[in-house]
Design an enzyme around this catalytic site. Structure first.
Site, PDB file in Angstrom:
ATOM      1  N   ASP A 194       0.839  -1.209   0.000  1.00  0.00           N
ATOM      2  CA  ASP A 194       0.000   0.000   0.000  1.00  0.00           C
ATOM      3  C   ASP A 194       0.877   1.264   0.000  1.00  0.00           C
ATOM      4  OD1 ASP A 194      -1.893   1.950   0.600  1.00  0.00           O
ATOM      5  OD2 ASP A 194      -2.279   1.241   2.643  1.00  0.00           O
ATOM      6  N   HIS A 365      -3.817   4.228   6.916  1.00  0.00           N
ATOM      7  CA  HIS A 365      -2.741   3.738   6.039  1.00  0.00           C
ATOM      8  C   HIS A 365      -1.372   3.935   6.684  1.00  0.00           C
ATOM      9  CE1 HIS A 365      -5.431   3.249   2.552  1.00  0.00           C
ATOM     10  NE2 HIS A 365      -6.054   4.298   3.069  1.00  0.00           N
TER      11      HIS A 365
END
Length: 553
Positions: A194, A365
């Site tokens: 990610d 994140h």
């Protein structure tokens, strides 16, 4: 495209933009697909509801597809499933909450009964052809997020999904770093990680830190009604709001369709613990005073149809903002939404509300240090940054080179690229169709660039319709030309202009018909050209001109 002994990694979305995540893994006669997300339309995609990946390649190889594996329940990872599963029948694998949210979507599209589904626990392995997919616990801004260790004949590929490292999550356990470490010891061929927060140094704070901020806001505003806008899917955030509400004896009202849907799924599957008599219906609000209420609502991104935006614009049927209300934005604007969010904030201030948007949100994140940690544990040979715009992928690539992965082993891919990979080498060997399919209402893919261009033109310049009636055979002009306009000028104030325009058209028609031209296409072209030229000279505008010819015997 068969190349024996090589694994092919084919991203069909999720690169070059945040959203629309989807990747196919192909080995000989088997394909598995990780995630199947949508993205939301850009400003210039007028009237488009959502954007899904182009699945031409999967459609052409649908007999090879062994399954869809879903990392977590956010729209940019599951939103395209109902559209894709109508065309491709393959089993679906996901964790419990993720599957609960997906089932709601499948039911809405009336395909729940035809899709084979299996709920998977962490640590479980699913065999799909030559692939074995292992679900690994990670943390994210929605519970039940998973990373995948994809065991293939050429080695292990780890796909992190969206993740952060949260040692004190609100629900469930911390990320399973021990498993990542074990995989690293055995050897990992490639990592797809990610990139959303790769531009940020340091660590992402734990989700549980937001709880203390909420407590603080509740204690500072004992007399006012509190309205908190957040992402519907952030179940842990909702849990913390409910905890604070319970602590300060407030009733909770949930408003916004997606929020109501997800909370009911999470409650049913016991991912949300709500004390008895805490939740009340929006209709019951009138039985309580402001200091006894907290509303949890959608609209933290300024979306025009979401509950908070409707409240701010005085369009909400049941809630009106009043002076003294305390409104909390528990999210940061997604890039591109800043304008919409500040518009809503301004409208709320104008109504006398207090708006709080600092320190009430943490990201879901990983920042740079967490990304480094994952690479250090997994020690992959190759790095394939995913989930990000081009700048994110580039910075991600530079970051892993500092960790000792050679530049030639870092692949910054584009959607549609085919990466052929085995123990010895990896290279981009081809391209498959990839791109965006636009969904407008019930139409999927029927609105393309030409229709969008027309919509853009109509939006910017308006339309003029010229109606004429010709006699059959003789082509005598019997009536007209009449001119109807929309979005071009206000007719009542521009009668002279319209009259002149009629004369221009009539003159052009006379010329055309005196030459005995009976070709309607030609007549339409002459009308368009002469009127277009006149309007450009007169006003420097280019409206869409639509001549309509009727024929009478």
């Amino acid at each position: 495209m068969s190349e024996t002994g090589k694994l092919k990694i084919i991203p069909l979305g999720g690169l070059e933009q945040i959203g629309m995540n989807m990747t196919a893994f192909e080995y000989e006669d088997g394909i598995i697909v990780v995630d199947c997300g949508l993205s939301f339309p850009d400003d210039d995609m007028l009237g488009i509801d959502l954007v899904i990946p182009d699945i031409t390649y999967l459609r052409e190889n649908k007999d090879k597809i062994k399954g869809f594996f879903i990392t977590h329940g956010h729209e940019d990872h599951i939103g395209a499933l109902p559209y894709v599963l109508k065309e491709i029948s393959a089993p679906l694998y996901a964790t419990k909450l993720t599957m609960g949210i997906i089932e709601g979507k499948l039911e809405e599209h009336q395909i729940k009964d035809i899709v084979k589904r299996k709920v998977v626990k962490y640590g479980q392995n699913i065999n799909a052809g030559k692939f074995r997919v292992e679900f690994i616990k990670t943390n994210h801004s929605i519970a039940d997020a998973a990373a995948f260790a994809i065991h293939t004949p050429v080695g292990v590929i780890v796909h992190t999904g969206d993740f952060k490292v949260d040692y004190t999550p609100v629900f469930g356990d911390a990320i399973d770093l021990a498993r990542f470490s074990e995989l690293g010891k055995k050897g990992v061929l490639a990592v797809m990680c990610d990139s959303t927060n790769v531009l940020r140094p340091g660590f992402t704070p734990s989700e549980s830190t937001v709880g203390a901020t909420f407590d603080h806001i509740f204690s500072e505003h004992p007399k006012t009604r509190i309205i908190i806008a957040t992402f519907a899917s952030n179940v842990d955030r909702v849990q913390q709001i409910i905890n604070s509400a319970d602590k300060y004896n407030r009733k909770v009202v949930v408003e916004g369709r997606s929020m109501v849907n997800i909370i009911s799924v999470a409650k049913e599957l016991e991912y949300l613990k709500i004390p008895d008599n805490t939740l009340i219906n929006i209709e019951e609000m009138k039985n309580y005073t402001d200091d006894q209420l907290v509303l949890i609502t959608t609209g933290s991104q300024g979306e025009s149809m979401a509950a908070l935006s409707r409240m701010a614009a005085s369009l909400h049927r049941k809630v009106s903002i009043k002076p003294g209300d305390t409104i909390v934005f528990s999210s940061t604007p997604i890039p591109g939404n800043e304008k919409a969010v500040s518009k809503v904030i301004n409208e709320l201030y104008m109504k006398g509300a207090e708006v709080i948007f600092q320190d009430t949100h943490v990201s879901g994140h990983a920042c740079q240090e967490e990304i480094k940690l994952i690479y250090s544990l997994l020690k992959p040979k190759y790095a394939i940054p995913v989930h990000g715009e081009y700048r994110h992928l580039m910075v991600h690539g530079q970051l892993v080179q500092k960790l000792g992965i050679p530049k030639e082993n870092v692949f910054i891919m584009k959607s549609g690229d085919v990466l052929s990979i085995d123990e010895n080498d990896a290279k981009i060997t081809g391209k498959v169709p990839a791109g965006s399919v636009l969904v407008d209402g019930l139409g999927v893919g029927d609105v393309g660039n030409i229709v969008l261009r027309d919509r853009q033109n109509l939006a910017e310049n308006g339309i003029i319709i010229v109606v004429l009636t010709l006699q059959k055979y003789t082509n005598q002009l019997l009536a007209g030309p009449d001119i109807v306009t929309r979005g071009f000028v206000y007719v009542r104030e521009s009668e002279n202009l319209i009259d002149e325009a009629k004369e221009v058209v009539a003159e052009a028609l006379d010329n055309c018909l005196s030459k005995n031209s009976v070709d309607w296409g030609k007549i339409k072209m002459v009308v368009k050209d002469s009127l277009g030229e006149y309007l450009w000279k007169k006003m420097k505008r280019n409206p869409m001109i639509l001549p309509i010819i009727m024929e009478v015997e």
